[in-house]
Design a protein around this motif. Structure first.
Motif, PDB file in Angstrom:
ATOM      1  N   ILE A   1       0.876  -1.167   0.000  1.00 22.89           N
ATOM      2  CA  ILE A   1       0.000   0.000   0.000  1.00 22.89           C
ATOM      3  C   ILE A   1       0.912   1.216   0.000  1.00 22.89           C
ATOM      4  O   ILE A   1       1.662   1.452   0.955  1.00 22.89           O
ATOM      5  N   MET A   2       0.880   1.962  -1.090  1.00 23.42           N
ATOM      6  CA  MET A   2       1.715   3.146  -1.246  1.00 23.42           C
ATOM      7  C   MET A   2       0.981   4.376  -0.704  1.00 23.42           C
ATOM      8  O   MET A   2      -0.232   4.516  -0.892  1.00 23.42           O
ATOM      9  N   GLU A   3       1.724   5.259  -0.057  1.00 20.76           N
ATOM     10  CA  GLU A   3       1.184   6.543   0.395  1.00 20.76           C
ATOM     11  C   GLU A   3       2.114   7.642  -0.119  1.00 20.76           C
ATOM     12  O   GLU A   3       3.257   7.753   0.319  1.00 20.76           O
ATOM     13  N   VAL A   4       1.609   8.426  -1.077  1.00 20.46           N
ATOM     14  CA  VAL A   4       2.416   9.459  -1.723  1.00 20.46           C
ATOM     15  C   VAL A   4       1.859  10.822  -1.345  1.00 20.46           C
ATOM     16  O   VAL A   4       0.689  11.129  -1.609  1.00 20.46           O
ATOM     17  N   ALA A   5       2.690  11.639  -0.720  1.00 16.55           N
ATOM     18  CA  ALA A   5       2.278  12.970  -0.300  1.00 16.55           C
ATOM     19  C   ALA A   5       2.193  13.899  -1.507  1.00 16.55           C
ATOM     20  O   ALA A   5       2.774  13.614  -2.572  1.00 16.55           O
ATOM     21  N   PRO A   6       1.476  15.014  -1.382  1.00 11.27           N
ATOM     22  CA  PRO A   6       1.416  15.979  -2.489  1.00 11.27           C
ATOM     23  C   PRO A   6       2.815  16.372  -2.963  1.00 11.27           C
ATOM     24  O   PRO A   6       3.706  16.641  -2.152  1.00 11.27           O
ATOM     25  N   GLY A   7       3.009  16.372  -4.269  1.00 10.56           N
ATOM     26  CA  GLY A   7       4.308  16.684  -4.846  1.00 10.56           C
ATOM     27  C   GLY A   7       5.244  15.502  -4.930  1.00 10.56           C
ATOM     28  O   GLY A   7       6.330  15.596  -5.511  1.00 10.56           O
ATOM     29  N   GLY A   8       4.845  14.362  -4.374  1.00 12.62           N
ATOM     30  CA  GLY A   8       5.693  13.184  -4.371  1.00 12.62           C
ATOM     31  C   GLY A   8       5.434  12.274  -5.566  1.00 12.62           C
ATOM     32  O   GLY A   8       4.550  12.517  -6.381  1.00 12.62           O
ATOM     33  N   GLY A   9       6.224  11.212  -5.629  1.00 20.21           N
ATOM     34  CA  GLY A   9       6.078  10.257  -6.713  1.00 20.21           C
ATOM     35  C   GLY A   9       7.422   9.749  -7.176  1.00 20.21           C
ATOM     36  O   GLY A   9       8.420   9.835  -6.445  1.00 20.21           O
ATOM     37  N   SER A  10       7.472   9.230  -8.398  1.00 21.25           N
ATOM     38  CA  SER A  10       8.710   8.659  -8.911  1.00 21.25           C
ATOM     39  C   SER A  10       8.773   8.749 -10.422  1.00 21.25           C
ATOM     40  O   SER A  10       7.785   8.471 -11.113  1.00 21.25           O
ATOM     41  N   GLN A  11       9.946   9.097 -10.914  1.00 23.45           N
ATOM     42  CA  GLN A  11      10.234   9.041 -12.339  1.00 23.45           C
ATOM     43  C   GLN A  11      10.880   7.707 -12.722  1.00 23.45           C
ATOM     44  O   GLN A  11      11.073   7.433 -13.906  1.00 23.45           O
ATOM     45  N   LYS A  12      11.183   6.899 -11.719  1.00 30.30           N
ATOM     46  CA  LYS A  12      11.775   5.585 -11.948  1.00 30.30           C
ATOM     47  C   LYS A  12      11.196   4.614 -10.920  1.00 30.30           C
ATOM     48  O   LYS A  12      11.894   4.133 -10.031  1.00 30.30           O
ATOM     49  N   PRO A  13       9.905   4.315 -11.019  1.00 32.00           N
ATOM     50  CA  PRO A  13       9.250   3.557  -9.958  1.00 32.00           C
ATOM     51  C   PRO A  13       9.653   2.096  -9.878  1.00 32.00           C
ATOM     52  O   PRO A  13       9.742   1.532  -8.780  1.00 32.00           O
ATOM     53  N   GLU A  14       9.882   1.461 -11.016  1.00 32.30           N
ATOM     54  CA  GLU A  14      10.182   0.025 -11.045  1.00 32.30           C
ATOM     55  C   GLU A  14      11.597  -0.195 -11.557  1.00 32.30           C
ATOM     56  O   GLU A  14      11.949   0.264 -12.650  1.00 32.30           O
ATOM     57  N   ILE A  15      12.420  -0.902 -10.775  1.00 30.84           N
ATOM     58  CA  ILE A  15      13.805  -1.134 -11.184  1.00 30.84           C
ATOM     59  C   ILE A  15      14.015  -2.549 -11.721  1.00 30.84           C
ATOM     60  O   ILE A  15      15.127  -2.882 -12.142  1.00 30.84           O
ATOM     61  N   ASP A  16      12.971  -3.377 -11.724  1.00 34.18           N
ATOM     62  CA  ASP A  16      13.069  -4.737 -12.240  1.00 34.18           C
ATOM     63  C   ASP A  16      12.335  -4.806 -13.578  1.00 34.18           C
ATOM     64  O   ASP A  16      11.104  -4.751 -13.631  1.00 34.18           O
ATOM     65  N   PRO A  17      13.043  -4.946 -14.703  1.00 35.11           N
ATOM     66  CA  PRO A  17      12.386  -4.948 -16.009  1.00 35.11           C
ATOM     67  C   PRO A  17      11.474  -6.150 -16.233  1.00 35.11           C
ATOM     68  O   PRO A  17      10.642  -6.139 -17.137  1.00 35.11           O
ATOM     69  N   ALA A  18      11.601  -7.199 -15.420  1.00 34.09           N
ATOM     70  CA  ALA A  18      10.754  -8.384 -15.569  1.00 34.09           C
ATOM     71  C   ALA A  18       9.438  -8.264 -14.806  1.00 34.09           C
ATOM     72  O   ALA A  18       8.563  -9.114 -14.950  1.00 34.09           O
ATOM     73  N   ALA A  19       9.284  -7.208 -14.018  1.00 33.21           N
ATOM     74  CA  ALA A  19       8.112  -7.092 -13.156  1.00 33.21           C
ATOM     75  C   ALA A  19       6.932  -6.469 -13.897  1.00 33.21           C
ATOM     76  O   ALA A  19       7.069  -5.437 -14.554  1.00 33.21           O
ATOM     77  N   GLU A  20       5.781  -7.107 -13.774  1.00 34.55           N
ATOM     78  CA  GLU A  20       4.523  -6.510 -14.203  1.00 34.55           C
ATOM     79  C   GLU A  20       3.840  -5.945 -12.960  1.00 34.55           C
ATOM     80  O   GLU A  20       4.231  -6.259 -11.826  1.00 34.55           O
ATOM     81  N   ALA A  21       2.789  -5.147 -13.169  1.00 33.70           N
ATOM     82  CA  ALA A  21       2.184  -4.488 -12.011  1.00 33.70           C
ATOM     83  C   ALA A  21       0.709  -4.243 -12.233  1.00 33.70           C
ATOM     84  O   ALA A  21       0.246  -4.054 -13.364  1.00 33.70           O
ATOM     85  N   VAL A  22      -0.020  -4.234 -11.121  1.00 34.33           N
ATOM     86  CA  VAL A  22      -1.370  -3.677 -11.059  1.00 34.33           C
ATOM     87  C   VAL A  22      -1.365  -2.605  -9.990  1.00 34.33           C
ATOM     88  O   VAL A  22      -0.861  -2.824  -8.880  1.00 34.33           O
TER      89      VAL A  22
END
Length: 282
Positions: free
Chosen positions: A72-93
């Motif tokens: 469960i991710m909690e991202v404050a205002p102004g937060g986030g990521s330009q590189k969220p996933e570092i594993d190229p084999a990973a899929e996500a929902v």
């Protein structure tokens, strides 16, 4: 469809006067992580994520559930990521339970409000930002994609559960239904993340025992769940982590609907050990 009221953790820390007795349990067949566990001191952090913390609900463990992780991710205002996933084999929902997330997939921007659902295939360029004024909280389910020769990668997509009609289970008069975001017979997908809904009093009328591992996060309501040989009470905000073949069934307790976000691994052969190879004819 009425607007849902998903549970999302807020963090904090209980008072020193609170009793330690709780419903948290870890067995060799299942685990229960009650909503009260999601406090400040059990949060984690990730590389390349700014103004973000997370609660890790599950991770691959040898001898237990081995196919997925769920945060469960909690991202404050102004937060986030330009590189969220570092594993190229990973899929996500991703599934948003509170706030609004700006998700960019291969250059296309999607605004995900409460109920927003995104599937992101492996080796995909994506970013996530909170451009709003309130914290955004969302589930992030990750799995190493199992490629099969002759079957294409599934495409990325973004939708909202409010736009999908639930599919009722046979002979239940709609009291037990599943919101499916992909076609169950589409072999491109090796995991399903769905939303299961029970009306008050509805049941799973037998002890399901199957090969799929499960992560079940209770979005709304309460129920009594049968896990292995135990009956446990669960409510909105609780998480159940089930090993393959763990018997499972439930009664929905009411007074409102009982709903949960469900992960399961699907559509692939069972992996065999390296010592199982058989030599061909001589």
């Amino acid at each position: 469809m009425a607007k849902p009221n998903y549970y999302a953790p807020q963090g904090g820390l209980p008072e020193q006067t609170r009793l330690l007795t709780d419903r948290a349990v870890f067995t060799n067949a299942y685990a229960i992580i009650p909503k009260g566990v999601q406090q400040d001191i059990v949060t984690s952090f990730l590389p390349f994520w700014e103004k973000t913390r997370l609660w890790v609900l599950s991770r691959p463990l040898s001898g237990f559930a081995e196919t997925f992780s769920q945060y469960i991710m909690e991202v404050a205002p102004g937060g986030g990521s330009q590189k969220p996933e570092i594993d190229p084999a990973a899929e996500a929902v991703l599934f948003v339970v509170a706030g609004e997330l700006s998700l960019t997939i291969e250059g296309t921007v999607h605004t995900m409000a409460q109920g927003g659902y995104a599937f992101i295939p492996p080796d995909t360029n994506w970013t996530a930002q909170n451009s709003g004024t309130d914290a955004v909280r969302f589930h992030w389910i990750r799995k190493a994609y199992e490629k099969v020769d002759g079957i294409d990668f599934p495409p990325a997509f973004v939708t909202n559960e409010q736009d999908i009609a639930p599919s009722p289970m046979p002979k239940t008069e709609g009291k037990w239904a599943t919101t499916r975001f992909v076609d169950p017979e589409d072999m491109r997908y090796d995991m399903h993340v769905t939303i299961v809904t029970f009306e008050p009093g509805a049941v799973i009328p037998f002890a399901e025992t199957h090969v799929m591992e499960h992560g079940l996060y209770v979005l709304e309501g309460k129920a009594v769940y049968h896990l292995n040989q135990d009956w446990v009470e669960v409510e909105a905000g609780d998480y159940m982590w089930l090993r393959a073949f763990c018997p499972q069934a439930c009664y929905a307790g009411g007074p409102g609907k009982f709903r949960y976000l469900l992960y399961k691994d699907v559509n692939r052969h069972m992996k065999l050990g390296t010592g199982s190879a058989v030599a061909g004819p001589r």
